[in-house]
Scaffold this motif. Structure first.
Motif, PDB file in Angstrom:
ATOM      1  N   ALA A 203       0.765  -1.007   0.061  1.00 27.81           N
ATOM      2  CA  ALA A 203       0.076   0.072   0.033  1.00 27.81           C
ATOM      3  C   ALA A 203       0.863   1.111   0.111  1.00 27.81           C
ATOM      4  CB  ALA A 203      -0.956   0.072   1.104  1.00 27.81           C
ATOM      5  N   ASP A 204       0.321   2.113  -0.564  1.00 31.35           N
ATOM      6  CA  ASP A 204       1.245   3.430  -0.551  1.00 31.35           C
ATOM      7  C   ASP A 204       1.209   4.042   0.812  1.00 31.35           C
ATOM      8  OD1 ASP A 204       1.469   3.213  -3.427  1.00 31.35           O
ATOM      9  OD2 ASP A 204      -0.196   4.435  -3.907  1.00 31.35           O
ATOM     10  N   SER A 205       0.348   3.881   1.726  1.00 30.71           N
ATOM     11  CA  SER A 205       0.256   4.494   2.963  1.00 30.71           C
ATOM     12  C   SER A 205      -0.709   3.744   3.615  1.00 30.71           C
ATOM     13  CB  SER A 205       0.027   6.047   3.094  1.00 30.71           C
ATOM     14  OG  SER A 205      -1.648   6.034   2.691  1.00 30.71           O
ATOM     15  N   PHE A 206      -0.659   3.890   5.307  1.00 29.40           N
ATOM     16  CA  PHE A 206      -1.486   3.052   6.094  1.00 29.40           C
ATOM     17  C   PHE A 206      -2.876   3.384   5.730  1.00 29.40           C
ATOM     18  CE2 PHE A 206       2.483   3.537   8.722  1.00 29.40           C
ATOM     19  CZ  PHE A 206       2.633   1.877   8.775  1.00 29.40           C
ATOM     20  N   SER A 207      -3.369   4.529   5.129  1.00 32.70           N
ATOM     21  CA  SER A 207      -4.848   4.774   5.015  1.00 32.70           C
ATOM     22  C   SER A 207      -5.165   4.588   3.388  1.00 32.70           C
ATOM     23  CB  SER A 207      -5.037   6.150   4.979  1.00 32.70           C
ATOM     24  OG  SER A 207      -4.080   7.154   4.572  1.00 32.70           O
ATOM     25  N   ALA A 208      -4.153   4.156   2.562  1.00 29.37           N
ATOM     26  CA  ALA A 208      -4.412   3.876   1.188  1.00 29.37           C
ATOM     27  C   ALA A 208      -5.046   2.614   0.946  1.00 29.37           C
ATOM     28  CB  ALA A 208      -3.064   3.741   0.269  1.00 29.37           C
ATOM     29  N   PRO A 209      -6.339   2.412   0.063  1.00 34.90           N
ATOM     30  CA  PRO A 209      -6.783   1.199  -0.058  1.00 34.90           C
ATOM     31  C   PRO A 209      -6.034   0.305  -0.787  1.00 34.90           C
ATOM     32  CG  PRO A 209      -7.565   2.707  -1.696  1.00 34.90           C
ATOM     33  CD  PRO A 209      -6.697   3.340  -0.732  1.00 34.90           C
ATOM     34  N   VAL A 210      -6.357  -1.168  -0.858  1.00 38.13           N
ATOM     35  CA  VAL A 210      -5.305  -1.887  -1.275  1.00 38.13           C
ATOM     36  C   VAL A 210      -6.440  -3.129  -1.708  1.00 38.13           C
ATOM     37  CG1 VAL A 210      -3.496  -2.183   0.356  1.00 38.13           C
ATOM     38  CG2 VAL A 210      -5.356  -3.662   0.808  1.00 38.13           C
ATOM     39  N   THR A 211      -6.116  -3.868  -2.920  1.00 35.11           N
ATOM     40  CA  THR A 211      -6.873  -4.833  -3.560  1.00 35.11           C
ATOM     41  C   THR A 211      -6.263  -6.450  -3.251  1.00 35.11           C
ATOM     42  OG1 THR A 211      -7.249  -3.213  -5.329  1.00 35.11           O
ATOM     43  CG2 THR A 211      -7.406  -5.916  -5.767  1.00 35.11           C
ATOM     44  N   VAL A 212      -7.118  -7.155  -2.618  1.00 32.03           N
ATOM     45  CA  VAL A 212      -6.620  -8.476  -2.410  1.00 32.03           C
ATOM     46  C   VAL A 212      -7.504  -9.210  -3.183  1.00 32.03           C
ATOM     47  CG1 VAL A 212      -6.791 -10.095  -0.433  1.00 32.03           C
ATOM     48  CG2 VAL A 212      -6.510  -7.754  -0.077  1.00 32.03           C
ATOM     49  N   GLN A 213      -6.766 -10.028  -4.112  1.00 32.20           N
ATOM     50  CA  GLN A 213      -7.338 -10.971  -4.689  1.00 32.20           C
ATOM     51  C   GLN A 213      -6.558 -12.412  -4.609  1.00 32.20           C
ATOM     52  OE1 GLN A 213      -6.376  -9.415  -8.972  1.00 32.20           O
ATOM     53  NE2 GLN A 213      -4.195  -9.426  -8.391  1.00 32.20           N
TER      54      GLN A 213
ATOM     55  N   ARG B 120      -2.625  -3.037  16.549  1.00 28.76           N
ATOM     56  CA  ARG B 120      -3.245  -1.736  17.288  1.00 28.76           C
ATOM     57  C   ARG B 120      -2.557  -0.424  16.703  1.00 28.76           C
ATOM     58  NH1 ARG B 120      -4.026  -1.002  23.092  1.00 28.76           N
ATOM     59  NH2 ARG B 120      -4.887   1.022  23.510  1.00 28.76           N
ATOM     60  N   LEU B 121      -1.473  -0.449  16.425  1.00 26.55           N
ATOM     61  CA  LEU B 121      -0.771   0.811  15.859  1.00 26.55           C
ATOM     62  C   LEU B 121      -1.134   1.200  14.541  1.00 26.55           C
ATOM     63  CD1 LEU B 121       2.956   0.461  17.313  1.00 26.55           C
ATOM     64  CD2 LEU B 121       1.315   1.798  17.964  1.00 26.55           C
ATOM     65  N   ARG B 122      -1.583   0.113  13.507  1.00 25.75           N
ATOM     66  CA  ARG B 122      -1.800   0.353  12.253  1.00 25.75           C
ATOM     67  C   ARG B 122      -2.940   1.244  11.946  1.00 25.75           C
ATOM     68  NH1 ARG B 122      -0.329  -2.274   7.483  1.00 25.75           N
ATOM     69  NH2 ARG B 122       1.638  -2.595   8.637  1.00 25.75           N
ATOM     70  N   GLY B 123      -3.725   1.375  12.939  1.00 23.55           N
ATOM     71  CA  GLY B 123      -4.975   2.284  12.874  1.00 23.55           C
ATOM     72  C   GLY B 123      -4.583   3.684  13.121  1.00 23.55           C
ATOM     73  N   HIS B 124      -3.280   3.992  13.806  1.00 21.63           N
ATOM     74  CA  HIS B 124      -2.710   5.376  14.053  1.00 21.63           C
ATOM     75  C   HIS B 124      -1.828   5.658  12.932  1.00 21.63           C
ATOM     76  CE1 HIS B 124      -4.389   5.713  17.930  1.00 21.63           C
ATOM     77  NE2 HIS B 124      -4.018   4.257  18.425  1.00 21.63           N
ATOM     78  N   GLY B 125      -1.744   4.791  11.941  1.00 22.17           N
ATOM     79  CA  GLY B 125      -0.713   5.045  10.758  1.00 22.17           C
ATOM     80  C   GLY B 125       0.858   4.971  11.301  1.00 22.17           C
ATOM     81  N   THR B 126       1.115   4.187  12.336  1.00 23.14           N
ATOM     82  CA  THR B 126       2.473   4.360  12.987  1.00 23.14           C
ATOM     83  C   THR B 126       2.892   2.934  12.655  1.00 23.14           C
ATOM     84  OG1 THR B 126       1.207   5.465  14.776  1.00 23.14           O
ATOM     85  CG2 THR B 126       3.484   4.501  15.227  1.00 23.14           C
ATOM     86  N   PHE B 127       4.434   3.000  12.331  1.00 27.88           N
ATOM     87  CA  PHE B 127       5.392   2.157  11.895  1.00 27.88           C
ATOM     88  C   PHE B 127       5.801   1.315  13.265  1.00 27.88           C
ATOM     89  CE2 PHE B 127       5.799   4.585   7.965  1.00 27.88           C
ATOM     90  CZ  PHE B 127       5.620   3.623   7.166  1.00 27.88           C
TER      91      PHE B 127
END
Length: 548
Positions: free
Chosen positions: A160-170, A415-422
Motif C-alpha cells: 500500500a502507498d500509505s496506512f490509509s490507502a486502499p488495497v486490492t486483495v485477490q 493496534r498501531l496500524r490504525g494510527h498510521g504508526t510504523f
C-alpha cells in the motif's frame, strides 16, 4: 246389450291387484333407499379410515434433520449432526450402509452416532416401530461425506502507498461456496477466483473460504507499507530535557545530517519518560514527565524530522516490583522454585511477556505514543532474559517464548496500524543465527513488524564471528558480513533491516573513522538507514555526511 271383449277385460285391474302392486313398489323404493344409505355410510367410513390411517402414518413417520441436501463433514456426522424426529423416538433404529448405528434419544429426538464416516456417498435407513400401526414406518436417505477443504491461494503480501490507502486483495478458493476477506463477503467466480478492494485494511488480512459441507481453509495476507528510512540518533528523556545534549542533535537535523530522532518512551528502568495518561503507569508511579512528548514531536516535525519512540518492553523493574508486591506474581518471570528471576538484573527486573496485563500495558503506552504523534514505535528488550531457559518460569505460557513474543508483536502492530504508526523491534545481533538464545526468532518477528533493528555493535561480537578475527577493530567487516546474513534472514517477510550502529568506545576508541566505516558497510548492503547508539547521547557529527 253388448258384452265387453276378452282383451278389454284383461286390462282391467281389480282393487286388490292395484293395492298389491303399490305395496311392492314402495317396498322396492325403501330397499333402494337403505342400500344407498348403507353404501354412503360405508364410503364415509372408508374415507374416515383412510384419513385416520394416513394421519397415523404421518404422525409416526420419522423425519431426518441436521443432514443437509449437500455434503456434510465427517466430524459433524460423528458429533451427532444426524437426528431423527418422531412422536415416539424410543422406537427408532437406524443403519448406514447396512451397518447398525448407535441411537441415543435426547429431547424428543433420536441422535445417531455412527462415528466418522469415510469420504464419499452413504445410505441411511431409519425404521420406527409403534403400537399404533401393525407395521414399522421407514425412510431411506442418501448423503455425501466431504472432508476436503477448499484450496485457498493468495499472495503473502500486498503493498500500500500509505496506512490509509486502499488495497486490492485477490486470489482463488477452489471448491468454496463462500469467501470472506477481512470479514467482508466476496463472491468468487465459477473457477473460484475473487478480488476485492479494502478501503481501510488491517495490518494482516485474513481470507477464509468454506464449502457447502462446512470445511474451511484460511490464508493471511500482510499489508506492507514501505518505511521511509531513517538516519537517526538515540536520545533518552533526560537527555532531551538537557539543552546541552539536545541542541547538538537539533543542529545535525537542521544541517541535514540526520533525519530522525529516537526518543525514549519507556526505558530500561521501567520509567515512562513523559507524563503518561496510561492508568497502570500512573498507578505504579512509572510516569516521570522528564520531557513534554507532544511539544518535542511538534518541534521535530517542524524541522521535517521524523520521531521514533523507543519502548523497552519486558525489562521493567517498576512494573515487576509493583506486580510482585501486590500479589500479581504471574506478571513476573520466576525461577523454578517460584521466586522472582534475577539473572544478574536484580530481584525485580523482567516482566512476563506471556501475561495479558503486561502485554496490554506496553501496547497501551505504544498506542498513546502514536496518538501523541510519534511516527514509529521501536520496541527494545522484546525478549526473555538471557540465560538457561530451564531456570525460568513463565506463568500462562502455552507455547515457546519466541512464538509468544511474535504474537505480542502481532497484537501491537494491529493496534498501531490504525494510527498510521510504523512498528520496529530491536534485537540481539547474534539472534540471526541463535534464535532461541533470548526468544527472538527473527523470521517470525519480522512477519509482524515493519523493520527489525539488529544491535550489531562491533564491540559486542566475539573474536572469529563471521570470520572476523577482531570485530571491534574491524567495524566495516563485521557490520558488512553480519548484515548480509540479516538481509537473507528477513527475505520474504515484508520487513526491512535498519541496524543499530556503535557511536561509543568500549575497549577501542571510536571516532569518525570507525563510526563512518559502519555506515559505509550498511550502504554496501543496500541499506540507507541506521540508528546510532551512544549511552551519553553525544554523537560523532564528523562521521555523518550531509544527505541531499
Amino acid at each position: 246389450m253388448v258384452d265387453p271383449t276378452p282383451d278389454e277385460n284383461d286390462n282391467i285391474d281389480t282393487p286388490d291387484e292395484r293395492q298389491h302392486e303399490e305395496y311392492e313398489s314402495g317396498r322396492r323404493r325403501r330397499r333402494s333407499s337403505w342400500t344407498r344409505i348403507l353404501l354412503s355410510a360405508a364410503g364415509i367410513l372408508l374415507v374416515i379410515g383412510g384419513i385416520w390411517v394416513a394421519y397415523l402414518m404421518t404422525e409416526q413417520r420419522p423425519t431426518v434433520v441436521g443432514l443437509p441436501e449437500h455434503a456434510v463433514t465427517p466430524s459433524k456426522v460423528a458429533d451427532g449432526a444426524i437426528r431423527v424426529r418422531a412422536e415416539s423416538p424410543d422406537g427408532i433404529t437406524a443403519s448406514i450402509d447396512g451397518e447398525p448405528v448407535p441411537v441415543r434419544v435426547r429431547g424428543g429426538e433420536a441422535v445417531l452416532r455412527p462415528g466418522e464416516l469415510e469420504e464419499g456417498g452413504h445410505d441411511l435407513r431409519v425404521e420406527l416401530k409403534s403400537g399404533s400401526l401393525p407395521w414399522p414406518q421407514s425412510l431411506n436417505r442418501s448423503f455425501d461425506v466431504d472432508s476436503t477443504a477448499p484450496e485457498v491461494n493468495t499472495p503473502e503480501t500486498v503493498r500500500a502507498d500509505s496506512f490509509s490507502a486502499p488495497v486490492t486483495v485477490q486470489g482463488s478458493a477452489e471448491g468454496a461456496a463462500r469467501v470472506d476477506v477481512a470479514g467482508q463477503r466476496v463472491h468468487p467466480d465459477g473457477s473460484g477466483k475473487f478480488s476485492t478492494e479494502l478501503s481501510d485494511p488491517p495490518a494482516t488480512v485474513t481470507v477464509t473460504a468454506s464449502d457447502r459441507a462446512g470445511n474451511t481453509a484460511s490464508s493471511e495476507v500482510r499489508v506492507e507499507v514501505d518505511h521511509p528510512g531513517m538516519r537517526a540518533v538515540h536520545m533518552t528523556g533526560l537527555a532531551w530535557s538537557s539543552a546541552q545534549l539536545r541542541e547538538p542533535v537539533l543542529r545535525m537535523a537542521r544541517n541535514g545530517k540526520i533525519d530522525t530522532v529516537q526518543l525514549d518512551i519507556k526505558d530500561e528502568s521501567g520509567e515512562v519518560q513523559y507524563d503518561s495518561g496510561v492508568p497502570l503507569a500512573e498507578r505504579i508511579g512509572a510516569d516521570k514527565g522528564y520531557y513534554d512528548a507532544r511539544k518535542a514531536v511538534e518541534q521535530l516535525h517542524g524541522l521535517g524530522v521524523r520521531v521514533v519512540g523507543r519502548l523497552v518492553a519486558f525489562k521493567d523493574p517498576v512494573l515487576a516490583e509493583a506486580a510482585w508486591k501486590s500479589g500479581n506474581r504471574q506478571q513476573v518471570v520466576q525461577t523454578g522454585t517460584g521466586g522472582p528471576y534475577n539473572g544478574g538484573y536484580g530481584d525485580y527486573s523482567f516482566t512476563n511477556f506471556a501475561d495479558p496485563t503486561v502485554r496490554d500495558y506496553n501496547i497501551d503506552i505504544a498506542a498513546e505514543a502514536a496518538e501523541l504523534g510519534f511516527d514509529d514505535v521501536l520496541y527494545d528488550y522484546v525478549r526473555r532474559p538471557d540465560g538457561d531457559l530451564g531456570s525460568m518460569s513463565f506463568a500462562g505460557l502455552n507455547t515457546t517464548p519466541s512464538e509468544s513474543i511474535a504474537e505480542f508483536l502481532q497484537q501491537s502492530r494491529d493496534r498501531l496500524r490504525g494510527h498510521g504508526t510504523f512498528l520496529g523491534a530491536s534485537v540481539f545481533g547474534i539472534t540471526v543465527t541463535r534464535p532461541e538464545s533470548v526468544g527472538q526468532n527473527i523470521p517470525k518477528m519480522a512477519s509482524y513488524v515493519d523493520y527489525v533493528a539488529p544491535m550489531i555493535y562491533p564491540s559486542h561480537w566475539g573474536a572469529g564471528e563471521y570470520g572476523v578475527s577482531d570485530p571491534n577493530n574491524e567495524p566495516y567487516k563485521i557490520v558488512n558480513r553480519s548484515l548480509r546474513d540479516w538481509q537473507r534472514t528477513v527475505e520474504g517477510t515484508g520487513s526491512e533491516v535498519i541496524p543499530w550502529l556503535q557511536d561509543f568506545s568500549l575497549g577501542v576508541d571510536y571516532g569518525p573513522d570507525k563510526v563512518g566505516a559502519q555506515i559505509e558497510a550498511t550502504k554496501t548492503n543496500g541499506i540507507d538507514s541506521f540508528l546510532l547508539w551512544s549511552p551519553s547521547c553525544k554523537y560523532t557529527e564528523e562521521a555523518l555526511s550531509v544527505e541531499p
